[in-house]
Every structure is written in C-alpha cells, then in structure tokens.
Design an enzyme around this catalytic site. Sequence first.
Site, PDB file in Angstrom:
ATOM      1  NE  ARG A   1      29.132  32.797  30.444  1.00 53.66           N
ATOM      2  CZ  ARG A   1      28.066  33.575  30.553  1.00 53.66           C
ATOM      3  NH1 ARG A   1      28.092  34.610  31.377  1.00 53.66           N
ATOM      4  NH2 ARG A   1      26.963  33.323  29.861  1.00 53.66           N
ATOM      5  CG  ASP A   2      37.221  38.487  34.099  1.00 51.51           C
ATOM      6  OD1 ASP A   2      37.501  39.661  33.767  1.00 51.51           O
ATOM      7  OD2 ASP A   2      38.007  37.744  34.738  1.00 51.51           O
ATOM      8  CB  ILE A   3      39.735  33.793  33.074  1.00 52.81           C
ATOM      9  CG1 ILE A   3      40.112  32.340  33.036  1.00 52.81           C
ATOM     10  CG2 ILE A   3      40.780  34.649  33.755  1.00 52.81           C
ATOM     11  CD1 ILE A   3      41.334  32.040  32.182  1.00 52.81           C
TER      12      ILE A   3
ATOM     13  CG  ASN B   1      39.521  48.575  35.814  1.00 52.70           C
ATOM     14  OD1 ASN B   1      38.811  49.356  36.439  1.00 52.70           O
ATOM     15  ND2 ASN B   1      39.478  47.268  35.997  1.00 52.70           N
TER      16      ASN B   1
ATOM     17  CB  VAL C   1      44.275  42.685  29.817  1.00 52.10           C
ATOM     18  CG1 VAL C   1      44.330  42.324  28.338  1.00 52.10           C
ATOM     19  CG2 VAL C   1      44.398  41.435  30.677  1.00 52.10           C
TER      20      VAL C   1
ATOM     21  CG  HIS D   1      39.229  45.011  29.133  1.00 55.12           C
ATOM     22  ND1 HIS D   1      40.564  45.299  28.925  1.00 55.12           N
ATOM     23  CD2 HIS D   1      39.086  44.877  30.477  1.00 55.12           C
ATOM     24  CE1 HIS D   1      41.199  45.332  30.087  1.00 55.12           C
ATOM     25  NE2 HIS D   1      40.314  45.092  31.053  1.00 55.12           N
TER      26      HIS D   1
ATOM     27  CG  HIS E   1      35.849  44.865  33.779  1.00 55.32           C
ATOM     28  ND1 HIS E   1      36.358  43.668  34.222  1.00 55.32           N
ATOM     29  CD2 HIS E   1      36.922  45.649  33.504  1.00 55.32           C
ATOM     30  CE1 HIS E   1      37.691  43.730  34.235  1.00 55.32           C
ATOM     31  NE2 HIS E   1      38.046  44.924  33.801  1.00 55.32           N
TER      32      HIS E   1
HETATM   33  P1  AMP Z   1      41.721  44.733  33.837  1.00 55.99           P
HETATM   34  O1  AMP Z   1      42.398  44.406  35.129  1.00 55.99           O
HETATM   35  O2  AMP Z   1      40.692  45.799  33.909  1.00 55.99           O
HETATM   36  O3  AMP Z   1      42.754  44.998  32.764  1.00 55.99           O
HETATM   37  O4  AMP Z   1      40.907  43.453  33.425  1.00 55.99           O
HETATM   38  C1  AMP Z   1      41.469  42.344  32.790  1.00 55.99           C
HETATM   39  C2  AMP Z   1      40.534  41.198  33.031  1.00 55.99           C
HETATM   40  O5  AMP Z   1      40.847  40.194  32.105  1.00 55.99           O
HETATM   41  C3  AMP Z   1      40.644  40.586  34.416  1.00 55.99           C
HETATM   42  O6  AMP Z   1      39.375  40.666  35.062  1.00 55.99           O
HETATM   43  C4  AMP Z   1      41.058  39.140  34.133  1.00 55.99           C
HETATM   44  O7  AMP Z   1      40.474  38.222  35.021  1.00 55.99           O
HETATM   45  C5  AMP Z   1      40.595  38.958  32.707  1.00 55.99           C
HETATM   46  N1  AMP Z   1      41.296  37.957  31.923  1.00 55.99           N
HETATM   47  C6  AMP Z   1      42.635  37.827  31.770  1.00 55.99           C
HETATM   48  N2  AMP Z   1      42.912  36.805  30.949  1.00 55.99           N
HETATM   49  C7  AMP Z   1      41.725  36.288  30.555  1.00 55.99           C
HETATM   50  C8  AMP Z   1      41.354  35.213  29.709  1.00 55.99           C
HETATM   51  N3  AMP Z   1      42.260  34.443  29.088  1.00 55.99           N
HETATM   52  N4  AMP Z   1      40.031  34.949  29.542  1.00 55.99           N
HETATM   53  C9  AMP Z   1      39.097  35.698  30.172  1.00 55.99           C
HETATM   54  N5  AMP Z   1      39.395  36.733  30.993  1.00 55.99           N
HETATM   55  C10 AMP Z   1      40.693  37.022  31.182  1.00 55.99           C
END
Ligand code: AMP
Length: 116
Positions: free
Chosen positions: A31-33, A89, A98, A102, A104
Amino acid sequence: MSSINCIFCRIVSGEIQASIIYEDELAIAFRDINPQAPKHILIIPRNHVDSMNKMSAEDKDLVGHLLIAASSIASQEGIAETGYRTIINTGEDGGQTVWHLHVHLLGGRSLGWPPG
Ligand code: AMP
C-alpha cells in the site's frame, strides 16, 4: 539485483516495513504510504530497474507480469468491477519520485481525467 540506496529495494529485502499485500517470485505489492485514492497500491519488480527508460526487450515478460499482478490485485481489493487506473510515472515531467520501477494501482473512487 538491488540498489543500496533504493527505498523500494529496502522494502523488498525487508529492511524497511511496508504493508505488503501480494508477493510472488518476480514482484511484490504494497500500500502506498501517501494514498491518493481509497485503494492505492504499488506493484514493483523485486529486482531493481530505475524506470521505464531502462526497459528493454528482455523485460517484456516482467512488464506483462506486473500488469497481470495489478489485475489480480484489483480483483482481490474489490475494485475490478467498479474500475481502477494503472499508472507508471517516468522521469521528472512524469512525476517520478522513487527510482525503482513501479505500477500505481488506484481505485475505490471515480478518478478525474486528464490527470494533473
Ligand atoms: P512516483 O512519484 O510515481 O515515483 O511514486 C512513488 C510513490 O511511492 C509515491 O506515491 C509515494 O507515496 C510512495 N512511497 C514512497 N515511500 C514509500 C514507502 N516507504 N512505502 C510505501 N509507499 C511509499
């Protein structure tokens, strides 16, 4: 393959806790944080890949695998019938923050279009 400074590699290794809801030999999902919808899940490869820009023909099975996992998770999460969105993204303009590939998976509400 993992990258020492990559937060998602550290989730894969178990060094950082995450709410993991799916695992298989190639991918995990958690799950996204900072959820942007009632259901917001990230599906990632276990091996480190920076972004879509680093994908090659060798990765075609992996990319398919991530999307099939997303579809199965959507069913598991009860949003397959109501609908959902899958997003990758890429780079600065794409909003990537990040640098570990990944997908979403967002659902549980009606999502606007076009995205911001
Ligand atoms: P992006 O901006 O497409 O690179 O998405 C990165 C996603 O990772 C964002 O939606 C963040 O909220 C999520 N994220 C970052 N760190 C964590 C974490 N430790 N656990 C879960 N989600 C995370």
